[in-house]
Write a protein that holds these residues in place. Structure first.
Motif, PDB file in Angstrom:
ATOM      1  N   ASP A 186     -21.813   7.306 -20.991  1.00  0.00           N
ATOM      2  CA  ASP A 186     -20.777   6.661 -20.845  1.00  0.00           C
ATOM      3  C   ASP A 186     -19.311   7.380 -20.438  1.00  0.00           C
ATOM      4  OD1 ASP A 186     -22.298   4.660 -21.465  1.00  0.00           O
ATOM      5  OD2 ASP A 186     -21.562   4.670 -23.607  1.00  0.00           O
ATOM      6  N   LEU A 187     -19.658   8.362 -19.558  1.00  0.00           N
ATOM      7  CA  LEU A 187     -18.509   9.241 -19.231  1.00  0.00           C
ATOM      8  C   LEU A 187     -17.316   8.378 -18.211  1.00  0.00           C
ATOM      9  CD1 LEU A 187     -20.292  12.557 -17.945  1.00  0.00           C
ATOM     10  CD2 LEU A 187     -18.521  12.318 -19.974  1.00  0.00           C
ATOM     11  N   GLU A 188     -17.868   7.367 -17.810  1.00  0.00           N
ATOM     12  CA  GLU A 188     -16.511   6.653 -17.076  1.00  0.00           C
ATOM     13  C   GLU A 188     -15.457   6.255 -18.176  1.00  0.00           C
ATOM     14  OE1 GLU A 188     -19.816   3.487 -18.449  1.00  0.00           O
ATOM     15  OE2 GLU A 188     -19.631   5.441 -17.678  1.00  0.00           O
ATOM     16  N   GLU A 189     -15.805   6.064 -19.436  1.00  0.00           N
ATOM     17  CA  GLU A 189     -14.878   5.835 -20.397  1.00  0.00           C
ATOM     18  C   GLU A 189     -13.880   7.265 -20.705  1.00  0.00           C
ATOM     19  OE1 GLU A 189     -17.533   2.982 -23.185  1.00  0.00           O
ATOM     20  OE2 GLU A 189     -17.203   4.868 -24.094  1.00  0.00           O
ATOM     21  N   SER A 190     -14.419   8.182 -20.432  1.00  0.00           N
ATOM     22  CA  SER A 190     -13.363   9.361 -20.535  1.00  0.00           C
ATOM     23  C   SER A 190     -12.660   9.464 -19.080  1.00  0.00           C
ATOM     24  CB  SER A 190     -14.424  10.975 -20.655  1.00  0.00           C
ATOM     25  OG  SER A 190     -14.878  11.101 -19.413  1.00  0.00           O
ATOM     26  N   ILE A 191     -13.083   9.070 -18.199  1.00  0.00           N
ATOM     27  CA  ILE A 191     -12.379   8.929 -16.951  1.00  0.00           C
ATOM     28  C   ILE A 191     -10.964   7.915 -17.137  1.00  0.00           C
ATOM     29  CG2 ILE A 191     -12.225   8.493 -14.362  1.00  0.00           C
ATOM     30  CD1 ILE A 191     -14.934   9.541 -14.352  1.00  0.00           C
ATOM     31  N   ALA A 192     -11.789   6.808 -17.524  1.00  0.00           N
ATOM     32  CA  ALA A 192     -10.592   5.806 -17.864  1.00  0.00           C
ATOM     33  C   ALA A 192      -9.422   6.124 -18.869  1.00  0.00           C
ATOM     34  CB  ALA A 192     -11.346   4.294 -18.468  1.00  0.00           C
ATOM     35  N   GLY A 193     -10.202   6.871 -19.683  1.00  0.00           N
ATOM     36  CA  GLY A 193      -8.963   7.394 -20.858  1.00  0.00           C
ATOM     37  C   GLY A 193      -8.061   8.196 -20.555  1.00  0.00           C
ATOM     38  N   LEU A 194      -8.494   9.173 -19.410  1.00  0.00           N
ATOM     39  CA  LEU A 194      -7.444  10.078 -18.630  1.00  0.00           C
ATOM     40  C   LEU A 194      -6.532   9.322 -17.940  1.00  0.00           C
ATOM     41  CD1 LEU A 194      -6.600  12.954 -17.539  1.00  0.00           C
ATOM     42  CD2 LEU A 194      -8.464  12.914 -15.889  1.00  0.00           C
ATOM     43  N   GLY A 195      -7.131   8.202 -17.208  1.00  0.00           N
ATOM     44  CA  GLY A 195      -6.235   7.305 -16.474  1.00  0.00           C
ATOM     45  C   GLY A 195      -5.074   6.734 -17.332  1.00  0.00           C
ATOM     46  N   LEU A 196      -5.325   6.440 -18.477  1.00  0.00           N
ATOM     47  CA  LEU A 196      -4.645   5.621 -19.294  1.00  0.00           C
ATOM     48  C   LEU A 196      -3.242   6.849 -19.705  1.00  0.00           C
ATOM     49  CD1 LEU A 196      -6.804   3.673 -21.818  1.00  0.00           C
ATOM     50  CD2 LEU A 196      -5.271   2.779 -19.882  1.00  0.00           C
ATOM     51  N   PHE A 197      -3.823   7.862 -19.975  1.00  0.00           N
ATOM     52  CA  PHE A 197      -3.000   8.970 -20.269  1.00  0.00           C
ATOM     53  C   PHE A 197      -2.260   9.530 -19.346  1.00  0.00           C
ATOM     54  CE2 PHE A 197      -2.264  13.664 -20.220  1.00  0.00           C
ATOM     55  CZ  PHE A 197      -1.444  13.911 -21.561  1.00  0.00           C
ATOM     56  N   TYR A 198      -2.707   9.523 -17.963  1.00  0.00           N
ATOM     57  CA  TYR A 198      -1.866   9.715 -16.841  1.00  0.00           C
ATOM     58  C   TYR A 198      -1.040   8.755 -16.601  1.00  0.00           C
ATOM     59  CZ  TYR A 198      -1.895  12.707 -12.399  1.00  0.00           C
ATOM     60  OH  TYR A 198      -1.580  13.640 -11.692  1.00  0.00           O
ATOM     61  N   GLN A 199      -1.151   7.574 -16.883  1.00  0.00           N
ATOM     62  CA  GLN A 199      -0.094   6.310 -16.322  1.00  0.00           C
ATOM     63  C   GLN A 199       1.087   6.258 -17.526  1.00  0.00           C
ATOM     64  OE1 GLN A 199      -2.685   2.856 -17.020  1.00  0.00           O
ATOM     65  NE2 GLN A 199      -3.378   2.972 -14.595  1.00  0.00           N
ATOM     66  N   ARG A 200       0.674   6.824 -18.545  1.00  0.00           N
ATOM     67  CA  ARG A 200       1.810   7.010 -19.551  1.00  0.00           C
ATOM     68  C   ARG A 200       2.836   8.158 -19.314  1.00  0.00           C
ATOM     69  NH1 ARG A 200      -2.042   7.067 -24.965  1.00  0.00           N
ATOM     70  NH2 ARG A 200      -2.886   5.198 -24.918  1.00  0.00           N
ATOM     71  N   HIS A 201       2.491   9.079 -18.615  1.00  0.00           N
ATOM     72  CA  HIS A 201       3.247  10.026 -18.449  1.00  0.00           C
ATOM     73  C   HIS A 201       3.844   9.964 -16.983  1.00  0.00           C
ATOM     74  CE1 HIS A 201       2.724  12.185 -22.355  1.00  0.00           C
ATOM     75  NE2 HIS A 201       1.572  11.791 -22.220  1.00  0.00           N
ATOM     76  N   ALA A 202       3.486   9.025 -16.057  1.00  0.00           N
ATOM     77  CA  ALA A 202       3.974   8.911 -14.968  1.00  0.00           C
ATOM     78  C   ALA A 202       4.365  10.082 -14.026  1.00  0.00           C
ATOM     79  CB  ALA A 202       5.006   8.074 -15.239  1.00  0.00           C
ATOM     80  N   GLY A 203       3.321  10.943 -14.046  1.00  0.00           N
ATOM     81  CA  GLY A 203       3.272  12.218 -13.175  1.00  0.00           C
ATOM     82  C   GLY A 203       4.066  13.270 -13.911  1.00  0.00           C
ATOM     83  N   GLU A 204       4.530  13.111 -14.980  1.00  0.00           N
ATOM     84  CA  GLU A 204       5.407  14.399 -15.739  1.00  0.00           C
ATOM     85  C   GLU A 204       4.169  15.147 -16.223  1.00  0.00           C
ATOM     86  OE1 GLU A 204       7.130  12.656 -19.190  1.00  0.00           O
ATOM     87  OE2 GLU A 204       8.683  11.244 -18.008  1.00  0.00           O
ATOM     88  N   VAL A 205       3.103  15.131 -16.428  1.00  0.00           N
ATOM     89  CA  VAL A 205       2.135  15.908 -16.716  1.00  0.00           C
ATOM     90  C   VAL A 205       0.803  16.019 -15.655  1.00  0.00           C
ATOM     91  CG1 VAL A 205       0.229  16.470 -18.425  1.00  0.00           C
ATOM     92  CG2 VAL A 205       2.310  15.331 -19.163  1.00  0.00           C
ATOM     93  N   ARG A 206       0.613  17.188 -15.200  1.00  0.00           N
ATOM     94  CA  ARG A 206      -0.269  17.397 -14.267  1.00  0.00           C
ATOM     95  C   ARG A 206      -1.511  17.598 -14.923  1.00  0.00           C
ATOM     96  NH1 ARG A 206       1.581  22.373 -10.820  1.00  0.00           N
ATOM     97  NH2 ARG A 206       2.142  22.964 -12.810  1.00  0.00           N
ATOM     98  N   CYS A 207      -2.781  16.766 -14.362  1.00  0.00           N
ATOM     99  CA  CYS A 207      -4.047  16.832 -15.087  1.00  0.00           C
ATOM    100  C   CYS A 207      -5.187  17.110 -13.579  1.00  0.00           C
ATOM    101  CB  CYS A 207      -4.437  15.513 -15.537  1.00  0.00           C
ATOM    102  SG  CYS A 207      -3.296  14.941 -16.812  1.00  0.00           S
TER     103      CYS A 207
END
Length: 375
Positions: A186-207
């Protein structure tokens, strides 16, 4: 033990393509003469100094090649002081007609059934248990797995990993790394989790998220869909399969390991190879809270999460907040007991000596021990 006893390792996987047996074979060469017996899948052949490999052909029908494998294996057994068989379906057929050679055989289980269907898991684990009971010497990858299959007397040959260089890492950006199969993860869940994290930080954190491995077309499609949904085309890199001995540079570049498996009864007691690899590369790990992960994930080396996108995102928040607290040197040093070299020197070789009858009390079956070590 007499100098340079001959030891046989047996798998149906071609040499170099099943990580644990390959690594144990290499490390055992420091103690004894090692031979490896396996099927030939016509893959590129891997060599290791000091390891002689005997290949069995897979020509012919399913029945023909299985009969050939067992027949050839039985012919080789008398030449070795001890043989370590990594369980395959039908392994107990080797015991027929070999007399006292049975005393020199160990059968080791690297995994119970992880089939998603309960009835199929029950059938496969019932057959596995029956086969293992036919052997005098039993070994399991974890104490928990041995107990879950109903055994009380057995050896534990734990999961290990190779030590990788641990450079000083910058956390100016989060560089996540997953290494392993995609199957039922179910690795798509980890990708979705990274997406949620990325959205919260609105480009402030590079990943960056590098995913190494392979799976079915459907699994890859679900992962790509998650990448597209969260706009992570420039963030997520899917490399495909990479040979284990070529993964080192990826471990050196990353600064967070991802060990994402579903929290289910059939994964609960299954140690995860990649977790130990991350530790021995000095990486903190974001890991789902299975029973085995709860034993080894501590504040100094990572964070435990549920297997949901939301929990993965929260785990990343913890990792990011604590990013300057993690020490690659400390993580590696406190996980040194999980290196293949240490396991062979302190556990596997002493156990094989007992099987070969070179120590007092070796006429009794090895007793189970708890393989939980402080981290």
């Amino acid at each position: 033990m007499s100098p340079r006893q001959r030891i046989l390792l047996v798998t149906r996987d071609q040499f170099g393509y099943h990580v644990d047996p390959y690594a144990y074979a290499r490390e055992l060469t420091r103690h004894c003469d090692v031979t490896y017996f396996c099927w030939d899948y016509n893959r590129p052949r891997v060599e290791a100094p000091g390891v002689e490999v005997i290949y069995s052909s897979r020509d012919g029908s399913l029945i023909a090649r299985n009969r050939r494998f067992v027949r050839e294996l039985k012919n080789h057994l008398p030449d070795f002081a001890a043989s370590l068989i990594f369980h395959f379906h039908g392994a107990s057929l080797v015991l027929s007609g070999i007399g006292e050679l049975k005393e020199r055989l160990v059968c080791d289980v690297r995994t119970g059934s992880v089939n998603g269907r309960a009835i199929q898991r029950l059938i496969k684990n019932t057959i596995l248990k029956a086969e293992m009971k036919a052997f005098r010497h039993n070994s399991f990858i974890s104490d928990s797995l041995g107990k879950s299959l109903g055994f009380t007397n057995y050896n534990v040959l734990p999961l290990g990993a190779s030590v990788t260089d641990a450079p000083v890492r910058s956390y100016d950006e989060l560089h996540l790394l997953y290494v392993g199969t995609f199957e039922t993860r179910d690795l798509e869940e980890s990708i979705a989790g990274l997406g949620l994290f990325y959205q919260r930080h609105a480009g402030e954190v590079r990943c960056k998220y590098t995913i190494i491995g392979g799976g079915s077309a459907a699994e890859k499609q679900r992962m790509r869909a998650a990448v597209t949904r969260y706009g992570l085309d420039e963030v997520v890199e899917m490399t495909g399969f990479i040979q284990r001995d070529k993964v080192g540079p990826y471990l050196s570049r990353a600064n967070v390991g991802v060990s994402y498996v579903p929290i289910t009864d059939y994964y609960n007691f299954q140690p995860v190879t990649k977790t130990y690899e991350y530790f021995l590369a000095g990486l903190p790990v974001i890991a789902t809270a299975t029973h085995e992960h709860r034993l080894i994930i501590k504040p100094h080396n990572g964070v435990l999460i549920k297997n949901t996108p939301e929990s993965f995102a929260e785990g990343l928040e913890v990792i990011y907040r604590r990013r300057t607290d993690f020490s690659a040197t400390e993580i590696r040093e406190r996980a040194a007991q999980f290196s293949y070299a240490h396991i062979v020197d302190t556990q596997l070789m002493p156990y094989l000596r007992r099987v070969m009858g070179t120590h007092p009390g070796s006429n009794t079956k090895p007793v189970a021990h708890e393989n939980t070590l402080p981290l």
